[in-house]
Design a protein around this motif. Structure first.
Motif, PDB file in Angstrom:
ATOM      1  N   MET A   1       1.347  -0.798   0.092  1.00 30.94           N
ATOM      2  CA  MET A   1       0.189   0.188  -0.086  1.00 30.94           C
ATOM      3  C   MET A   1       1.421   1.196   0.316  1.00 30.94           C
ATOM      4  SD  MET A   1      -2.815   0.861   3.140  1.00 30.94           S
ATOM      5  CE  MET A   1      -3.767   2.525   2.718  1.00 30.94           C
ATOM      6  N   PRO A   2       0.657   2.394  -0.804  1.00 31.72           N
ATOM      7  CA  PRO A   2       1.473   4.006  -0.446  1.00 31.72           C
ATOM      8  C   PRO A   2       1.824   4.168   0.470  1.00 31.72           C
ATOM      9  CG  PRO A   2      -0.098   3.552  -2.763  1.00 31.72           C
ATOM     10  CD  PRO A   2      -0.721   2.580  -2.002  1.00 31.72           C
ATOM     11  N   LYS A   3       2.869   5.392   0.611  1.00 29.05           N
ATOM     12  CA  LYS A   3       1.913   5.620   2.000  1.00 29.05           C
ATOM     13  C   LYS A   3       1.207   6.510   2.283  1.00 29.05           C
ATOM     14  CE  LYS A   3       5.555   9.136   0.421  1.00 29.05           C
ATOM     15  NZ  LYS A   3       6.782   8.787   0.254  1.00 29.05           N
ATOM     16  N   ASP A   4       0.547   7.445   0.894  1.00 33.22           N
ATOM     17  CA  ASP A   4      -0.170   8.595   1.245  1.00 33.22           C
ATOM     18  C   ASP A   4      -1.766   7.595   0.181  1.00 33.22           C
ATOM     19  OD1 ASP A   4       1.103   9.891   3.201  1.00 33.22           O
ATOM     20  OD2 ASP A   4       2.429  10.643   1.248  1.00 33.22           O
ATOM     21  N   SER A   5      -2.308   8.083   1.127  1.00 34.76           N
ATOM     22  CA  SER A   5      -3.680   8.010  -0.015  1.00 34.76           C
ATOM     23  C   SER A   5      -5.044   9.328   0.476  1.00 34.76           C
ATOM     24  CB  SER A   5      -4.186   6.678   0.311  1.00 34.76           C
ATOM     25  OG  SER A   5      -5.160   7.302   1.533  1.00 34.76           O
ATOM     26  N   VAL A   6      -5.369   9.747  -0.770  1.00 34.15           N
ATOM     27  CA  VAL A   6      -6.212  10.593  -1.155  1.00 34.15           C
ATOM     28  C   VAL A   6      -7.637  10.567  -1.528  1.00 34.15           C
ATOM     29  CG1 VAL A   6      -6.768  12.676  -2.397  1.00 34.15           C
ATOM     30  CG2 VAL A   6      -4.487  12.608  -2.092  1.00 34.15           C
ATOM     31  N   ALA A   7      -9.005  10.844  -0.186  1.00 36.50           N
ATOM     32  CA  ALA A   7      -9.867  10.251  -0.795  1.00 36.50           C
ATOM     33  C   ALA A   7     -10.576  11.876  -1.327  1.00 36.50           C
ATOM     34  CB  ALA A   7     -10.687  10.512   0.926  1.00 36.50           C
ATOM     35  N   VAL A   8     -11.971  11.131  -2.512  1.00 38.39           N
ATOM     36  CA  VAL A   8     -12.357  12.662  -3.016  1.00 38.39           C
ATOM     37  C   VAL A   8     -13.823  11.946  -2.358  1.00 38.39           C
ATOM     38  CG1 VAL A   8     -12.598  13.097  -5.471  1.00 38.39           C
ATOM     39  CG2 VAL A   8     -10.155  12.392  -4.382  1.00 38.39           C
ATOM     40  N   PHE A   9     -14.531  12.724  -2.658  1.00 38.38           N
ATOM     41  CA  PHE A   9     -16.015  12.732  -2.668  1.00 38.38           C
ATOM     42  C   PHE A   9     -16.751  13.283  -3.263  1.00 38.38           C
ATOM     43  CE2 PHE A   9     -14.554  12.277   1.517  1.00 38.38           C
ATOM     44  CZ  PHE A   9     -14.900  11.645   2.228  1.00 38.38           C
ATOM     45  N   GLY A  10     -17.704  12.971  -4.122  1.00 39.12           N
ATOM     46  CA  GLY A  10     -18.341  13.297  -5.213  1.00 39.12           C
ATOM     47  C   GLY A  10     -19.668  12.882  -5.263  1.00 39.12           C
ATOM     48  N   LEU A  31      -3.732  13.333  -9.597  1.00 36.31           N
ATOM     49  CA  LEU A  31      -3.298  12.322  -8.288  1.00 36.31           C
ATOM     50  C   LEU A  31      -2.703  10.284  -8.605  1.00 36.31           C
ATOM     51  CD1 LEU A  31      -6.536  12.726  -6.492  1.00 36.31           C
ATOM     52  CD2 LEU A  31      -4.350  13.984  -5.743  1.00 36.31           C
ATOM     53  N   GLY A  32      -3.189  10.513  -9.420  1.00 39.76           N
ATOM     54  CA  GLY A  32      -2.015   8.696 -10.131  1.00 39.76           C
ATOM     55  C   GLY A  32      -1.046   9.522 -10.662  1.00 39.76           C
ATOM     56  N   ARG A  33      -0.152  10.756 -10.847  1.00 33.78           N
ATOM     57  CA  ARG A  33       0.723  11.056 -11.511  1.00 33.78           C
ATOM     58  C   ARG A  33       1.867  11.273 -10.747  1.00 33.78           C
ATOM     59  NH1 ARG A  33      -1.585  14.377 -15.773  1.00 33.78           N
ATOM     60  NH2 ARG A  33      -1.682  15.860 -14.523  1.00 33.78           N
ATOM     61  N   ARG A  34       1.298  11.262  -9.053  1.00 35.19           N
ATOM     62  CA  ARG A  34       2.015  11.859  -8.101  1.00 35.19           C
ATOM     63  C   ARG A  34       1.728  10.021  -7.101  1.00 35.19           C
ATOM     64  NH1 ARG A  34      -0.475  16.212 -10.152  1.00 35.19           N
ATOM     65  NH2 ARG A  34       0.396  18.039  -9.566  1.00 35.19           N
ATOM     66  N   GLY A  35       1.106   9.128  -7.279  1.00 32.22           N
ATOM     67  CA  GLY A  35       1.416   8.097  -7.056  1.00 32.22           C
ATOM     68  C   GLY A  35       0.405   7.749  -5.744  1.00 32.22           C
ATOM     69  N   VAL A  36      -0.267   8.746  -5.463  1.00 28.49           N
ATOM     70  CA  VAL A  36      -0.909   8.843  -3.963  1.00 28.49           C
ATOM     71  C   VAL A  36      -1.885   7.174  -3.914  1.00 28.49           C
ATOM     72  CG1 VAL A  36      -0.558  10.503  -3.311  1.00 28.49           C
ATOM     73  CG2 VAL A  36      -2.920  10.040  -4.372  1.00 28.49           C
ATOM     74  N   GLU A  37      -2.348   6.618  -3.488  1.00 31.99           N
ATOM     75  CA  GLU A  37      -3.867   5.630  -3.455  1.00 31.99           C
ATOM     76  C   GLU A  37      -4.762   6.515  -3.522  1.00 31.99           C
ATOM     77  OE1 GLU A  37      -4.510   1.783  -1.132  1.00 31.99           O
ATOM     78  OE2 GLU A  37      -4.757   3.165  -0.115  1.00 31.99           O
ATOM     79  N   VAL A  38      -5.906   6.930  -4.322  1.00 32.51           N
ATOM     80  CA  VAL A  38      -6.930   7.196  -4.134  1.00 32.51           C
ATOM     81  C   VAL A  38      -8.379   6.550  -3.986  1.00 32.51           C
ATOM     82  CG1 VAL A  38      -8.310   8.559  -5.472  1.00 32.51           C
ATOM     83  CG2 VAL A  38      -6.143   9.246  -6.622  1.00 32.51           C
ATOM     84  N   GLU A  48     -16.475   7.613 -10.405  1.00 31.89           N
ATOM     85  CA  GLU A  48     -16.034   6.819 -11.692  1.00 31.89           C
ATOM     86  C   GLU A  48     -15.319   7.191 -12.709  1.00 31.89           C
ATOM     87  OE1 GLU A  48     -17.810   3.982 -15.527  1.00 31.89           O
ATOM     88  OE2 GLU A  48     -18.520   5.695 -14.905  1.00 31.89           O
ATOM     89  N   GLY A  49     -15.587   9.362 -12.970  1.00 34.29           N
ATOM     90  CA  GLY A  49     -14.943   9.897 -13.798  1.00 34.29           C
ATOM     91  C   GLY A  49     -13.284  10.308 -13.008  1.00 34.29           C
ATOM     92  N   LEU A  50     -13.450  10.002 -11.860  1.00 32.06           N
ATOM     93  CA  LEU A  50     -11.769  10.008 -10.842  1.00 32.06           C
ATOM     94  C   LEU A  50     -11.407   9.086 -11.228  1.00 32.06           C
ATOM     95  CD1 LEU A  50      -9.951  11.834  -8.422  1.00 32.06           C
ATOM     96  CD2 LEU A  50     -12.022   9.792  -6.889  1.00 32.06           C
ATOM     97  N   ALA A  51     -11.832   7.591 -10.940  1.00 31.37           N
ATOM     98  CA  ALA A  51     -11.095   6.684 -11.260  1.00 31.37           C
ATOM     99  C   ALA A  51     -10.436   6.146 -12.506  1.00 31.37           C
ATOM    100  CB  ALA A  51     -11.945   5.539 -10.431  1.00 31.37           C
ATOM    101  N   GLY A  52     -11.243   6.170 -13.572  1.00 27.65           N
ATOM    102  CA  GLY A  52     -11.050   6.458 -14.711  1.00 27.65           C
ATOM    103  C   GLY A  52      -9.244   6.903 -15.128  1.00 27.65           C
ATOM    104  N   GLY A  53     -10.019   8.027 -14.188  1.00 30.67           N
ATOM    105  CA  GLY A  53      -8.761   9.381 -14.299  1.00 30.67           C
ATOM    106  C   GLY A  53      -6.595   8.496 -13.992  1.00 30.67           C
ATOM    107  N   VAL A  54      -7.357   8.062 -12.289  1.00 29.51           N
ATOM    108  CA  VAL A  54      -6.451   7.451 -11.491  1.00 29.51           C
ATOM    109  C   VAL A  54      -5.265   6.299 -12.859  1.00 29.51           C
ATOM    110  CG1 VAL A  54      -5.729   6.600  -9.695  1.00 29.51           C
ATOM    111  CG2 VAL A  54      -7.079   7.961 -10.062  1.00 29.51           C
ATOM    112  N   LYS A  55      -6.566   5.921 -13.373  1.00 33.26           N
ATOM    113  CA  LYS A  55      -6.122   4.987 -13.695  1.00 33.26           C
ATOM    114  C   LYS A  55      -5.005   4.848 -15.053  1.00 33.26           C
ATOM    115  CE  LYS A  55      -5.615   0.984 -12.420  1.00 33.26           C
ATOM    116  NZ  LYS A  55      -5.013   0.495 -11.614  1.00 33.26           N
ATOM    117  N   GLN A  56      -5.747   5.688 -15.904  1.00 28.98           N
ATOM    118  CA  GLN A  56      -4.631   6.369 -16.949  1.00 28.98           C
ATOM    119  C   GLN A  56      -3.585   6.981 -16.769  1.00 28.98           C
ATOM    120  OE1 GLN A  56      -7.007   9.900 -18.574  1.00 28.98           O
ATOM    121  NE2 GLN A  56      -8.934   9.016 -18.775  1.00 28.98           N
ATOM    122  N   GLU A  57      -3.067   7.327 -15.575  1.00 28.83           N
ATOM    123  CA  GLU A  57      -1.575   7.668 -15.169  1.00 28.83           C
ATOM    124  C   GLU A  57      -1.208   6.201 -14.631  1.00 28.83           C
ATOM    125  OE1 GLU A  57      -0.394  10.065 -16.057  1.00 28.83           O
ATOM    126  OE2 GLU A  57      -1.555  10.661 -17.429  1.00 28.83           O
ATOM    127  N   GLY A  58      -1.999   5.241 -14.203  1.00 29.98           N
ATOM    128  CA  GLY A  58      -1.466   3.584 -13.581  1.00 29.98           C
ATOM    129  C   GLY A  58      -1.563   3.564 -12.007  1.00 29.98           C
TER     130      GLY A  58
END
Length: 108
Positions: A1-10, A31-38, A48-58
């Motif tokens: 698990m990454p050391k940091d995570s970010v919660a997004v409410f929407g 957020l995906g580019r920065r390597g945090v767990e979302v 879904e939009g958020l999750a898709g964007g994170v996955k586009q950046e690995g």
């Protein structure tokens, strides 16, 4: 698990392709580019939009869902993990896991 995570409410009611959904995708990519767990609620709309964007950046996405929605909603396909919660308090604890809030605010 990454050391940091970010919660997004929407909202789950934001249509795909809307300005709010596009903004969620861009936030997810950043957020995906920065390597945090979302962490998000795991359903449609902003989540879904958020999750898709994170996955586009690995990046990695955890969806914190609610058991009482199991018959009516399906988690979005961009999630690496789904953590079903029996109630709102458990869902919030899942969303805030790994965040940078003091423990006293996460579990009073």
């Amino acid at each position: 698990m990454p050391k940091d995570s970010v919660a997004v409410f929407g909202s789950s009611r934001v249509p795909a392709g809307s300005p709010a959904s596009s903004l969620a995708v861009e936030l997810g990519r950043a957020l995906g580019r920065r390597g945090v767990e979302v962490r998000c609620g795991g359903y449609l709309g902003v989540m879904e939009g958020l999750a898709g964007g994170v996955k586009q950046e690995g990046g990695r996405v955890v969806g914190c869902t609610l058991d009482w929605f199991a018959d009516a909603r399906v988690p979005n396909p961009h999630l690496d993990e789904v953590h079903p919660s029996p109630d709102l308090a458990s869902r919030l604890k899942c969303l805030l896991h790994g965040g940078v809030l003091p423990e006293s605010l996460v579990d009073p």
